[in-house]
Motif scaffolding. Structure first.
Motif, mmCIF file in Angstrom:
data_model
loop_
_atom_site.group_PDB
_atom_site.id
_atom_site.type_symbol
_atom_site.label_atom_id
_atom_site.label_comp_id
_atom_site.label_asym_id
_atom_site.label_seq_id
_atom_site.Cartn_x
_atom_site.Cartn_y
_atom_site.Cartn_z
ATOM 1 N N ALA B 527 10.978 13.262 9.112
ATOM 2 C CA ALA B 527 9.914 13.126 8.112
ATOM 3 C C ALA B 527 10.328 12.172 7.009
ATOM 4 O O ALA B 527 9.503 11.447 6.457
ATOM 5 N N GLY B 528 11.605 12.197 6.678
ATOM 6 C CA GLY B 528 12.077 11.338 5.605
ATOM 7 C C GLY B 528 11.898 9.872 5.910
ATOM 8 O O GLY B 528 11.130 9.165 5.260
ATOM 9 N N PHE B 529 12.584 9.390 6.951
ATOM 10 C CA PHE B 529 12.559 7.928 7.122
ATOM 11 C C PHE B 529 11.256 7.410 7.693
ATOM 12 O O PHE B 529 10.916 6.266 7.503
ATOM 13 N N VAL B 530 10.492 8.276 8.373
ATOM 14 C CA VAL B 530 9.220 7.788 8.896
ATOM 15 C C VAL B 530 8.216 7.606 7.766
ATOM 16 O O VAL B 530 7.523 6.594 7.690
ATOM 17 N N PHE B 531 8.143 8.588 6.867
ATOM 18 C CA PHE B 531 7.049 8.549 5.898
ATOM 19 C C PHE B 531 7.447 8.033 4.527
ATOM 20 O O PHE B 531 6.583 7.771 3.695
ATOM 21 N N ALA B 532 8.735 7.898 4.280
ATOM 22 C CA ALA B 532 9.134 7.415 2.962
ATOM 23 C C ALA B 532 8.477 6.091 2.594
ATOM 24 O O ALA B 532 8.035 5.924 1.457
ATOM 25 N N PRO B 533 8.351 5.140 3.515
ATOM 26 C CA PRO B 533 7.703 3.869 3.142
ATOM 27 C C PRO B 533 6.264 4.074 2.664
ATOM 28 O O PRO B 533 5.791 3.325 1.815
ATOM 29 N N TYR B 534 5.591 5.079 3.223
ATOM 30 C CA TYR B 534 4.192 5.287 2.830
ATOM 31 C C TYR B 534 4.096 6.035 1.517
ATOM 32 O O TYR B 534 3.305 5.702 0.655
ATOM 33 N N PHE B 535 4.894 7.105 1.388
ATOM 34 C CA PHE B 535 4.789 7.913 0.178
ATOM 35 C C PHE B 535 5.405 7.211 -1.021
ATOM 36 O O PHE B 535 4.905 7.323 -2.139
ATOM 37 N N LEU B 536 6.546 6.531 -0.778
ATOM 38 C CA LEU B 536 7.295 6.022 -1.915
ATOM 39 C C LEU B 536 7.499 4.512 -1.840
ATOM 40 O O LEU B 536 7.581 3.842 -2.859
ATOM 41 N N ALA B 541 1.097 1.792 -2.378
ATOM 42 C CA ALA B 541 -0.199 1.554 -3.002
ATOM 43 C C ALA B 541 -1.318 1.717 -1.973
ATOM 44 O O ALA B 541 -2.376 2.276 -2.262
ATOM 45 N N ASP B 542 -1.032 1.263 -0.777
ATOM 46 C CA ASP B 542 -2.041 1.351 0.276
ATOM 47 C C ASP B 542 -2.239 2.792 0.737
ATOM 48 O O ASP B 542 -3.310 3.170 1.192
ATOM 49 N N TYR B 543 -1.169 3.572 0.614
ATOM 50 C CA TYR B 543 -1.275 4.961 1.060
ATOM 51 C C TYR B 543 -2.048 5.799 0.053
ATOM 52 O O TYR B 543 -2.992 6.497 0.407
ATOM 53 N N TRP B 544 -1.659 5.778 -1.193
ATOM 54 C CA TRP B 544 -2.277 6.689 -2.175
ATOM 55 C C TRP B 544 -3.668 6.237 -2.582
ATOM 56 O O TRP B 544 -4.549 7.052 -2.797
ATOM 57 N N ARG B 545 -3.863 4.934 -2.725
ATOM 58 C CA ARG B 545 -5.175 4.382 -3.065
ATOM 59 C C ARG B 545 -5.833 5.114 -4.244
ATOM 60 O O ARG B 545 -6.985 5.505 -4.194
ATOM 61 N N GLY B 546 -5.053 5.376 -5.248
ATOM 62 C CA GLY B 546 -5.635 5.947 -6.456
ATOM 63 C C GLY B 546 -5.760 7.443 -6.459
ATOM 64 O O GLY B 546 -6.185 8.027 -7.444
ATOM 65 N N ALA B 547 -5.387 8.092 -5.360
ATOM 66 C CA ALA B 547 -5.471 9.550 -5.358
ATOM 67 C C ALA B 547 -4.500 10.128 -6.373
ATOM 68 O O ALA B 547 -4.722 11.190 -6.936
ATOM 69 N N ILE B 548 -3.408 9.421 -6.599
ATOM 70 C CA ILE B 548 -2.480 9.787 -7.667
ATOM 71 C C ILE B 548 -2.619 8.734 -8.740
ATOM 72 O O ILE B 548 -2.701 7.531 -8.453
ATOM 73 N N TYR B 549 -2.654 9.187 -9.954
ATOM 74 C CA TYR B 549 -2.927 8.291 -11.060
ATOM 75 C C TYR B 549 -1.962 7.122 -11.079
ATOM 76 O O TYR B 549 -0.747 7.295 -11.031
#
Lengths: 476, 693
Positions: B527-536, B541-549
């Motif tokens: 979970a760490g290395f697969v999703f870290a690029p998206y979450f962090l 920016a493309d992942y959160w798209r404003g869902a987080i301020y």
């Protein structure tokens, strides 16, 4: 001939003539034919009630006799209640092989006196009515003269009644002295701008005398002893019609005679009502005899009726009339149950003797339960509606502190009515004392039926009639 | 191609259908059909969630809201049942449905001998539905509905073994403590509505900047309205996520069956508070005082829970305190503004903590419902697969990994949090406080996690020589502790109520238990290395798209604040302390086995302090339980001696007393009666005279 029946005093004439005829007739035929005399007495009273409800209104004898809507309403109720009293009393006496032809005659004379009371237009006719009724009642109280208790009751009633008559007459003389008239109409004019101290003193004496007749505290002392000692059917009679007559007279004396002194008598009546609440509610708590208990119950209930008069409004008078009629039905039925119950030839008139009644006489137990709940003021029974009318009128007139006192008193009084129910339904029966016997009691059952479902229909008729009657004095 | 909106409705309501079927008709249709229906619907739900997540992450699916039904509408107040789909809810959807589906499957094995299976599966599915309603809420009302729904399911599941007194006590405790939090939460919602006149998130968030700095005058003081709202909502989060002061219910919640602990009290429900704070990031970014409170509370919780975890002996309690501590991490991450790191830690934590719990459950099954680690040891040989899974989970939670190269799941999220705290600490004392605590706790985490692993799987077999339950002589009285689950199976096994001994060594668990362990192991590694690029990382920016301020939305200025590279020592600090923790644990429990026990038996004050959880239970027992009792006693006394005596009893007594007096006046003598009458006349005359004059 029919025009004679239309005369304003026709009911009184009918009863007076019938009583005077039946008395010698009875003396000739003897006690063996007492049943016939009683039957005739009932017929006469019912006829008088019909006439009183339909004859012409009017004022007779220079204003001494007033037959108005108020009087007519009361007379119908009084005559019917008296007829029922004859029926009940005759049956009770017959079961004891003690039928006497004087009994119906005395009731008729009392009814005549009550009729005079409700039609009294001046202080003399007031006094005559009161005395005629009272003398008949004194005799009725001591009717079983072989019984020490009954004789004692009659004597006490008579002595204290004489005292109250003295007080009443003293008040009448004071009123006459200070207003210069015996007629309510003239007195009313004399005190229109406010009564002087002398007239108010006379009024207070008058009120005290009348309070004795309705057994309002603190003039109630005779009530428990007389209720306990006198024969049950007589008490059943005392508790119903004479109370209504005296209340109507009360109302007439206050509203027709002393409207100008309303500020004073209203206060005095409230004090009497309050004392009656307390005495009636609290005094009943330690009673063991049902008749004594009902004496206290009637003291408290008269307090409510007086509260209706104290309101000083048309609504208050209507409430008083409705209250008294519903109370009369309840109390008559209550006594009818007591009269119907017997064990070992004795009346079951102590609360103890009712233990476990639901097993021996479930029907009677149910009737007594309904009536207890009704007198207690439990909705939807008739006692509730009676109190509802009174409290509504009292609060409407701004007398809410005393209305609250009345509510509290009815909570305290609930204890002794509920105790009757508890004893009947939840206590073990007193088995070894022998089985209980019951006489016919359709009056009691009718009363119970009236107190719940029928009352709703009855109120539909009673309410406008009472309002119409109460309008006779032109109060607002 | 089926419309995604319809699919999501199916995903959310599927578990509800399962719960209804198994709950109402479970007895009639039997165990296996109930389990099949609930588990099947959950796996369907899980598949849809992953599909939706993929559409969001790689398919460019835009944020949308499905409005289903109006819920409450009074004047301006409007609430709608809806399904909100954005980065946050997509993340939560996969977390919730995946763990839930695996736990459903796991329960086939774990609850095999329990007589109440349909009920258990119905509760699990009901919980899942409530949790999905919570995460897909588009307004506070539905959020609150889900919030209470998961609370209810949690209550029911903690008390699942309702014939166990400790379980009942624990469920009540959880419920009551959560009421405190929910009270704050409800007040927070009221505050928001009073301020903005709406409770819909999408209407609310644009309004927030205009309200910054607004104050309310209350009790003679000005209160910053946004900070007040933020604080009150955080009180709700504290209750649900077991933060400091409201944490006491979580360890006791371990009285429930272990799958429940894994699903509700580790992976999903307890993270609802974190989720809410992240969801409300626009509010917290304008309520900096409230945010600092979040940060400090989170930091204190993480330290507190970690220290308590050092001294616990119950395998589930150690993991429970570990959860509490990790939740503290998430909160202080949110409190320093690193909502993305908080969400990522939530995500990875769900994987490795569920793994640890389910692994612990597997051990408990193997040990025949023994939970005290002092009675375990040497299990590696008997339960190799469980051992492997637990080791992976332990590596993941301790965050082992080489900065710049890679590691297990916890490494990415925890290091991100610590670095963010350091970055925030440059201009904020709360951030620096959180940073240091984060580093210390990383060491403590490593110690207690490895301690658990060593005590359970290594060393001597304490169970081999008779089965003596270790006496708990210095456990406090206020805490709820039973150290065992009811063993529904012992009747069937034919070897008495004894658990394991030399002749009946622990056995590896069956497939339904091992499959989830395997899946979660993979997740804990990857979970760490697969999703870290998206979450962090670069796709953030493309992942959160404003869902987080501030991330990927219109106001993307704040992004990168915590991406400045911190100094090397900060990057390596977590690694160093967690290796130290590992070495200490190895020293105490492998090399010098028995040393720790001797130390514990000596009962130093610090050990006693940690062992008794900082005496929080005693404190609460004294202040709240005893205090409430004292108040109750005072009221009881007042009720009896004042209200009753002056009221009903006194009234009844005085009525009877006056009745006695009255009947004495009623003497029977005529002259007495006449006297009373004349007194009455005289009295009334006086009264009338007074009236006239």
């Amino acid at each position: 001939m029919l025009e004679l029946f239309n005369h304003p005093a026709a009911p009184e004439a009918i009863i007076a003539i019938a009583a005077l005829v039946l008395l010698p007739v009875g003396a000739f035929v003897g006690n063996a034919r007492a049943a016939l005399i009683s039957f005739l007495g009932i017929l006469v009273l019912v006829a008088a009630a019909i006439v009183a409800g339909s004859n012409q209104l009017g004022v007779l004898f220079n204003g001494a006799f007033v037959h108005d809507d108020f009087a007519a309403f009361a007379k119908v109720a009084i005559f019917l209640a008296s007829a029922v009293a004859i029926y009940l009393g005759h049956g009770w006496l017959a079961r004891r092989d003690d039928e006497k032809f004087e009994f119906p005659v005395l009731i008729m004379l009392a009814a005549l006196g009550m009729s005079m009371m409700v039609s009294a237009g001046d202080l003399i006719s007031l006094y005559i009515g009161v005395e005629l009724q009272s003398l008949a009642l004194y005799v009725l109280a001591a009717f079983r003269r072989d019984e020490a208790k009954a004789s004692e009751a009659g004597l006490k009633y008579f002595v204290l009644g004489a005292l109250s008559s003295g007080i009443l007459l003293y008040g009448v003389s004071l009123i006459y002295g200070f207003t210069g008239s015996l007629q309510f109409a003239d007195i009313s004019a004399a005190v229109a701008g406010g009564a002087g101290t002398g007239a108010v003193f006379g009024l207070v004496f008058l009120i005290c005398g009348l309070a004795f007749k309705v057994s309002a505290a603190p003039f109630h002392m005779w009530t428990p002893d007389v209720y306990e000692g006198a024969p049950t059917p007589m008490v059943a009679f005392f508790a119903a019609a004479p109370k209504l007559a005296a209340m109507v007279l009360f109302a007439r004396a206050m509203d027709a005679g002393f409207l100008g002194a309303q500020a004073q008598w209203s206060q005095v009546l409230m004090v009497i009502a309050a004392i009656s609440f307390v005495v009636g509610a609290v005094g009943g708590l330690v009673q063991k005899n049902i008749k004594r208990l009902l004496a206290y119950s009637s003291i408290a209930n008269i307090g409510y009726a007086i509260l209706g008069i104290a309101a000083g409004t048309q609504m208050g008078l209507q409430a008083m009339l409705v209250f008294m009629v519903l109370y009369m039905v309840d109390v008559t039925a209550f006594f009818a149950v007591i009269m119907a119950l017997q064990r070992n030839g004795q009346e079951m008139d102590t609360i103890e003797s009712l233990r476990g009644l639901k097993r021996e006489k479930p029907g009677k137990a149910i009737v007594l339960t309904i009536l207890s709940l009704s007198v207690l003021g439990m909705p939807p029974f008739s006692g509730f509606w009676a109190k509802y009318y009174v409290f509504k009128a009292a609060i409407g007139a701004g007398l809410w502190p005393i209305a609250v006192a009345g509510l509290v008193a009815s909570v305290v009084a609930a204890f002794y009515y509920l105790r009757i129910i508890k004893v009947m339904w939840f206590d073990e029966p007193v088995s070894p004392a022998g089985p209980s016997r019951a006489g016919p009691s359709w009056v009691a059952m009718a009363g119970a039926a009236f107190s719940f479902p029928l009352v709703l229909v009855a109120l539909y008729w009673l309410d406008p009639l009472a309002r119409h009657a109460a309008a006779a004095f032109g109060l607002q | 191609m089926v419309n995604l909106e319809t699919l999501l409705v199916l995903a959310v309501f599927g578990p509800l259908v399962g719960a209804i079927v198994a709950g109402l008709f479970g007895k009639r249709i039997g165990n296996v059909p109930s389990q099949t229906v609930t588990t099947g619907l959950l796996f369907l739900s899980c598949a849809i969630s992953w599909y939706a997540f993929a559409r969001h992450t790689w398919g460019g699916q835009e944020r949308f809201v499905v409005e289903l039904l109006p819920f409450i509408q009074i004047g301006d107040f409007m609430s709608t049942w809806s399904i909100r789909f954005d980065a946050l809810s997509a993340t939560m959807l996969i977390v919730v449905t995946t763990v839930s589906a695996l736990v459903h499957l796991y329960s086939w094995g774990y609850m095999a001998d329990d007589p109440g299976k349909p009920r258990f599966f119905a509760y699990l599915s009901l919980f899942t539905f409530a949790m999905l309603a919570l995460v897909t809420a588009n307004d506070f009302m539905q959020l609150f509905f889900g919030w209470e729904g998961v609370g209810l399911a949690s209550y029911l599941l903690i008390g699942f073994w309702f014939h166990k007194a400790t379980a009942n006590a624990a469920s009540i405790k959880a419920f009551v403590v959560n009421r405190v939090g929910d009270f704050g939460f409800a007040l927070g919602i009221f505050t928001v509505f009073a301020m903005f006149g709406t409770i819909r998130f999408d209407e609310l968030f644009p309004l927030i900047p205009s309200m910054a700095g607004k104050t309310w005058h209350f009790i003679g003081q000005d209160w910053s309205a946004l900070n007040l709202a933020g604080f009150l909502l955080f009180v709700g989060a504290c209750g649900k996520s077991a933060q400091f002061f409201l944490h006491t219910w979580l360890p006791d919640a371990m009285e429930g069956p272990t799958p429940v602990s894994a699903l509700i009290h580790a992976a999903t429900m307890v993270t609802a508070g974190v989720y809410m704070v992240c969801l409300l990031s626009p509010l917290y970014e304008h309520a900096l005082i409230a945010r600092d409170i979040v940060c400090i509370t989170g930091a204190v919780t993480s330290l507190f829970a970690a220290t308590v975890g050092l001294a616990q002996n119950d395998i589930k309690r150690v993991i429970a305190y570990s959860t509490c501590s990790q939740l503290g991490y998430m909160f202080f991450a949110a409190g320093v503004g690193a909502y993305d790191a908080a969400m990522f830690h939530l995500f990875t934590h769900a994987a490795f903590k569920a793994l640890l719990f389910l692994g612990a459950g597997s051990v408990i099954v193997g040990m025949h419902h023994e939970q005290d680690m002092r009675g375990m040891g040497g299990l590696r040989k008997y339960m190799p697969l469980t051992f492997a899974a637990m080791t992976i989970g332990t590596i993941a939670i301790t965050g082992l990994g080489w900065p710049g190269v890679g590691g297990f799941a916890g490494f990415y999220s925890k290091d991100a949090i610590i670095e963010a705290a350091y970055a925030a600490g440059q201009h904020n004392n709360a951030g620096m406080f959180a940073f240091w605590i984060g580093v210390i706790v990383a060491g403590l985490t490593a110690y207690y996690s490895w301690r658990l692993a060593f005590m359970t799987f290594e060393g001597s077999k304490k169970w081999a020589h008779g089965h003596a339950h270790v006496a708990d002589d210095h456990a406090s009285h206020a805490q709820i502790e039973s150290h065992s689950e009811p063993d529904a199976s012992h009747d069937d096994h034919g070897h008495g109520h004894h658990g394991v001994d030399e002749h009946h060594p622990p056995k590896e668990s069956p497939a339904p238990i091992l499959i989830p362990l395997f899946v979660l192991s993979v997740a804990a590694i990857a979970a760490g290395f697969v999703f870290a690029p998206y979450f962090l990382g670069e796709h953030q920016a493309d992942y959160w798209r404003g869902a987080i301020y501030g991330i990927g939305g219109e106001g993307a200025h704040a992004a990168g604040e915590h991406h400045e590279h911190p100094p090397q020592w900060v990057v390596f600090a977590p690694l160093v302390v967690s290796v130290l923790g590992l070495l200490f644990a190895a020293w105490f429990y492998l090399v010098k086995e028995g040393l720790a026990k001797r130390l514990a038996d000596n009962g130093g004050p610090l050990h006693s302090f940690f062992y008794n959880k900082w005496f929080f239970d005693e404190l609460y027992d004294f202040v709240f339980v005893k205090g409430a009792k004292a108040i109750g006693d005072a009221f009881k006394w007042a009720d009896k001696n004042l209200i009753d005596r002056l009221g009903p009893d006194g009234f009844a007594w005085s009525s009877l007393f006056s009745a006695g007096r009255l009947s004495r006046i009623q003497s029977g003598y005529v002259y007495h009666y006449a006297f009373v009458m004349l007194l009455g006349v005289a009295g009334l005359l006086t009264f009338a005279f007074w009236l006239v004059s």
